[in-house]
Design a protein around this motif. Structure first.
Motif, mmCIF file in Angstrom:
data_model
loop_
_atom_site.group_PDB
_atom_site.id
_atom_site.type_symbol
_atom_site.label_atom_id
_atom_site.label_comp_id
_atom_site.label_asym_id
_atom_site.label_seq_id
_atom_site.Cartn_x
_atom_site.Cartn_y
_atom_site.Cartn_z
ATOM 1 N N MET A 258 -5.270 -5.943 -5.168
ATOM 2 C CA MET A 258 -4.041 -6.734 -4.605
ATOM 3 C C MET A 258 -5.062 -6.919 -2.793
ATOM 4 S SD MET A 258 -0.448 -5.514 -3.045
ATOM 5 C CE MET A 258 0.748 -6.381 -2.330
ATOM 6 N N GLN A 259 -5.663 -5.874 -3.084
ATOM 7 C CA GLN A 259 -6.425 -5.888 -1.047
ATOM 8 C C GLN A 259 -7.611 -6.887 -1.401
ATOM 9 O OE1 GLN A 259 -5.004 -4.618 1.203
ATOM 10 N NE2 GLN A 259 -2.761 -3.484 -0.041
ATOM 11 N N SER A 260 -7.780 -7.070 -2.245
ATOM 12 C CA SER A 260 -9.111 -8.979 -2.607
ATOM 13 C C SER A 260 -8.789 -9.553 -1.558
ATOM 14 C CB SER A 260 -9.262 -8.597 -3.366
ATOM 15 O OG SER A 260 -10.145 -8.780 -3.839
ATOM 16 N N THR A 261 -10.097 -10.158 -1.431
ATOM 17 C CA THR A 261 -10.250 -11.076 -0.465
ATOM 18 C C THR A 261 -10.192 -12.570 -0.998
ATOM 19 O OG1 THR A 261 -12.202 -11.262 -0.320
ATOM 20 C CG2 THR A 261 -11.192 -10.172 1.556
ATOM 21 N N ALA A 262 -9.940 -12.208 -2.610
ATOM 22 C CA ALA A 262 -9.679 -13.396 -3.571
ATOM 23 C C ALA A 262 -8.718 -12.856 -4.222
ATOM 24 C CB ALA A 262 -11.318 -12.918 -4.564
ATOM 25 N N ALA A 263 -8.102 -12.627 -3.618
ATOM 26 C CA ALA A 263 -6.321 -12.402 -4.806
ATOM 27 C C ALA A 263 -5.756 -13.651 -4.803
ATOM 28 C CB ALA A 263 -5.783 -11.498 -3.805
ATOM 29 N N VAL A 264 -5.003 -14.723 -5.317
ATOM 30 C CA VAL A 264 -4.271 -15.049 -5.712
ATOM 31 C C VAL A 264 -2.516 -14.373 -5.559
ATOM 32 C CG1 VAL A 264 -6.204 -16.124 -6.427
ATOM 33 C CG2 VAL A 264 -4.677 -15.205 -8.005
ATOM 34 N N GLY A 265 -2.091 -15.845 -5.420
ATOM 35 C CA GLY A 265 -0.070 -15.370 -5.230
ATOM 36 C C GLY A 265 -0.159 -15.024 -6.855
ATOM 37 N N THR A 266 -0.702 -15.258 -7.725
ATOM 38 C CA THR A 266 0.310 -14.684 -9.001
ATOM 39 C C THR A 266 0.020 -12.906 -9.120
ATOM 40 O OG1 THR A 266 -0.142 -16.459 -10.480
ATOM 41 C CG2 THR A 266 -0.115 -14.407 -11.309
ATOM 42 N N LEU A 267 -1.255 -13.244 -8.572
ATOM 43 C CA LEU A 267 -2.265 -11.149 -9.133
ATOM 44 C C LEU A 267 -1.545 -10.265 -7.467
ATOM 45 C CD1 LEU A 267 -4.171 -9.103 -9.980
ATOM 46 C CD2 LEU A 267 -5.763 -9.820 -7.385
ATOM 47 N N VAL A 268 -0.852 -11.165 -6.870
ATOM 48 C CA VAL A 268 -0.106 -10.428 -5.815
ATOM 49 C C VAL A 268 1.358 -9.824 -6.085
ATOM 50 C CG1 VAL A 268 1.450 -10.472 -3.619
ATOM 51 C CG2 VAL A 268 -1.152 -11.043 -4.036
ATOM 52 N N ARG A 269 2.154 -10.861 -6.894
ATOM 53 C CA ARG A 269 3.227 -10.984 -7.438
ATOM 54 C C ARG A 269 3.183 -9.555 -8.960
ATOM 55 N NH1 ARG A 269 3.297 -16.515 -6.301
ATOM 56 N NH2 ARG A 269 3.031 -16.746 -9.254
ATOM 57 N N GLU A 270 2.406 -9.773 -9.487
ATOM 58 C CA GLU A 270 2.004 -8.389 -10.379
ATOM 59 C C GLU A 270 1.328 -7.469 -9.930
ATOM 60 O OE1 GLU A 270 2.480 -8.685 -13.517
ATOM 61 O OE2 GLU A 270 3.453 -11.568 -13.380
ATOM 62 N N ALA A 271 0.612 -7.434 -8.643
ATOM 63 C CA ALA A 271 0.592 -6.074 -7.580
ATOM 64 C C ALA A 271 1.742 -5.577 -7.364
ATOM 65 C CB ALA A 271 -0.849 -6.530 -7.325
ATOM 66 N N GLN A 272 2.357 -6.247 -6.476
ATOM 67 C CA GLN A 272 3.871 -5.978 -6.086
ATOM 68 C C GLN A 272 5.000 -5.645 -6.929
ATOM 69 O OE1 GLN A 272 4.872 -9.672 -4.142
ATOM 70 N NE2 GLN A 272 3.917 -9.236 -2.409
ATOM 71 N N ARG A 273 4.868 -5.721 -8.123
ATOM 72 C CA ARG A 273 6.325 -5.754 -9.798
ATOM 73 C C ARG A 273 5.606 -4.522 -10.078
ATOM 74 N NH1 ARG A 273 5.256 -9.875 -12.610
ATOM 75 N NH2 ARG A 273 6.871 -10.590 -11.518
ATOM 76 N N HIS A 274 4.290 -4.425 -10.351
ATOM 77 C CA HIS A 274 3.703 -3.248 -10.655
ATOM 78 C C HIS A 274 4.215 -1.575 -9.813
ATOM 79 C CE1 HIS A 274 0.877 0.317 -11.081
ATOM 80 N NE2 HIS A 274 0.732 0.267 -12.212
ATOM 81 N N LEU A 275 3.873 -2.070 -8.319
ATOM 82 C CA LEU A 275 3.470 -1.326 -7.399
ATOM 83 C C LEU A 275 5.879 -0.539 -7.505
ATOM 84 C CD1 LEU A 275 3.387 1.151 -5.177
ATOM 85 C CD2 LEU A 275 3.940 -1.127 -3.446
ATOM 86 N N ALA A 276 6.266 -1.580 -7.976
ATOM 87 C CA ALA A 276 8.209 -1.098 -7.308
ATOM 88 C C ALA A 276 8.561 -1.246 -8.978
ATOM 89 C CB ALA A 276 8.430 -2.747 -7.834
ATOM 90 N N GLN A 277 8.156 -1.728 -10.038
ATOM 91 C CA GLN A 277 8.319 -0.826 -11.439
ATOM 92 C C GLN A 277 7.879 0.405 -11.546
ATOM 93 O OE1 GLN A 277 7.232 -3.806 -13.910
ATOM 94 N NE2 GLN A 277 8.744 -4.839 -14.153
ATOM 95 N N TYR A 278 6.518 0.770 -12.014
ATOM 96 C CA TYR A 278 5.630 2.387 -11.746
ATOM 97 C C TYR A 278 5.478 3.764 -10.660
ATOM 98 C CZ TYR A 278 4.679 0.269 -15.618
ATOM 99 O OH TYR A 278 4.412 -0.942 -17.104
ATOM 100 N N THR A 279 6.093 2.917 -9.557
ATOM 101 C CA THR A 279 5.822 3.451 -8.677
ATOM 102 C C THR A 279 6.607 4.385 -7.336
ATOM 103 O OG1 THR A 279 3.608 3.754 -8.490
ATOM 104 C CG2 THR A 279 4.260 4.838 -5.798
ATOM 105 N N LEU A 280 7.587 3.061 -7.071
ATOM 106 C CA LEU A 280 8.902 3.293 -6.398
ATOM 107 C C LEU A 280 9.762 3.768 -6.883
ATOM 108 C CD1 LEU A 280 7.516 0.083 -3.351
ATOM 109 C CD2 LEU A 280 7.052 3.008 -3.182
ATOM 110 N N GLN A 281 10.580 2.532 -8.033
ATOM 111 C CA GLN A 281 11.679 3.297 -8.580
ATOM 112 C C GLN A 281 11.603 3.987 -9.683
ATOM 113 O OE1 GLN A 281 14.289 0.887 -8.861
ATOM 114 N NE2 GLN A 281 15.462 2.453 -9.544
ATOM 115 N N PRO A 282 10.139 4.577 -9.962
ATOM 116 C CA PRO A 282 11.161 6.177 -10.679
ATOM 117 C C PRO A 282 11.457 7.074 -9.424
ATOM 118 C CG PRO A 282 9.171 5.374 -11.628
ATOM 119 C CD PRO A 282 9.540 4.455 -9.934
#
Length: 348
Positions: A258-282
């Protein structure tokens, strides 16, 4: 002269009890070294936790305000636990506390409430406070640990690499050179050195012809200047810095890509979903469970909806497919409700 004789001043030794308590207090607040928390990787991760939990939908209570959620997120990210005193109509954060336990569960707290004049001390029962904690283990189930403490080696590595790079760019002779020049008088050489001196204070060593000739070099051949700047490419500092940052991001549940300079929108959305589902929601579920136990009413926290951490395009395609199927069934004379009732959903 005896009335003016200087008295011997007595000071406490730096290895005494007071210094030990101060060192323990500093380590308790800042962690093992306290430097990893100052890195941009750690603070950006903490900011993502603050934003994610601060936007959570709260149902069942008005005590968990956005401000209280953001304070909880920062404290959980850096300390691993957060404690609030339940007031009349709000939660009052505590900056320090110790507790007594029974069967591994806290039953009394002695806490410090922050005030502008230093804070006030209160002794309360466990039912009068809300104590959030993450990363607890079986040895100390009443205490939490932060991701930086759980991954202290990676955190210390990142801190050491950034500190080393900082010291190199601060103290090393970056851009300095050894330049051969014709020999002259002391005044001419000093004037020449002054004219070559950079505006940023970089040092420049002037080598005279006599010294170069004595060293076995002929300055008339066109000897190129010698660089004094350190060669950082051989230290793998850039690779170690990247690896250290990625380790911190992973410890906080953030995909490093997610912090890569080559990150695209799909990758950013998946990274945000991963952060919310597996870290913040628990974490939100743990917080809701604690608040429900202390307030006596059902409380829930939802991070997924406000962060939109779901597959929007997938849901849109599924909805379009269902609508199209219902339309086709109606045109074919089939009752959609009856058709759907024939499906054994338990096997789907």
């Amino acid at each position: 002269m005896w009335p003016f004789k200087r008295k011997t001043e007595t000071r406490s030794a730096d290895t005494g009890y007071t210094s030990a308590i101060m060192a323990a207090r500093a380590a308790y607040i800042t962690g093992a070294t306290g430097r990893a928390e100052l890195t941009a990787a750690a603070q950006s991760s903490v900011s993502l936790w603050e934003g994610g939990l601060g936007l959570a939908d709260v149902m069942g209570t008005d005590l968990l305000t956005r401000r209280a959620l953001a304070l909880s997120a920062r404290s959980l990210a850096l300390r691993g636990e957060a404690l609030f005193l339940i007031g009349d109509n709000k939660l009052i954060p505590a900056i320090d506390w110790d507790l007594s336990t029974r069967n591994g569960e806290p039953y009394a707290y002695r806490l410090t409430v922050p005030e502008i004049n230093g804070g006030s001390y209160q002794t309360v029962l466990s039912g009068e406070v809300i104590h959030f904690r993450i990363g607890s283990d079986a040895v100390t189930p009443w205490a939490g640990t932060s991701p930086l403490r759980r991954a202290s080696l990676s955190a210390d590595l990142l801190a050491e690499v950034e500190t080393a790079l900082f010291e190199v760019y601060r103290d090393s002779p970056m851009g300095s050179q050894i330049v051969p020049v014709p020999e002259g008088s002391a005044e001419d050489m000093e004037e020449l050195r002054t004219s070559f001196r950079g505006n940023r204070g970089a040092s420049l060593v002037i080598e005279g012809v006599a010294q170069a000739t004595a060293a076995g070099m002929n300055p008339n051949i066109g000897k190129s200047p010698d660089q004094l700047s350190p060669d950082l490419s051989k230290t793998l500092a850039d690779k170690m810095l990247t690896e250290g940052k990625n380790a911190i991001y992973t410890a906080y549940g953030i995909l490093p890509a997610m912090q890569s300079t080559a990150a695209v929108g799909t990758l950013v959305r998946e990274a945000q979903r991963h952060l919310a589902q597996y870290t913040l929601q628990p974490i939100a579920e743990i917080m809701a469970e604690e608040v429900t136990e202390k307030l006596g009413s059902a409380v829930s926290l939802d991070v997924m909806r406000p962060l939109q951490a779901f597959d929007v395009s997938g849901r849109a395609r599924a909805m379009a497919t269902i609508i199209s199927a219902l339309s086709d069934a109606k045109e074919a004379g089939v009752d959609p409700a009856a058709a759907m009732s024939l499906v054994d959903w338990s096997k789907e």
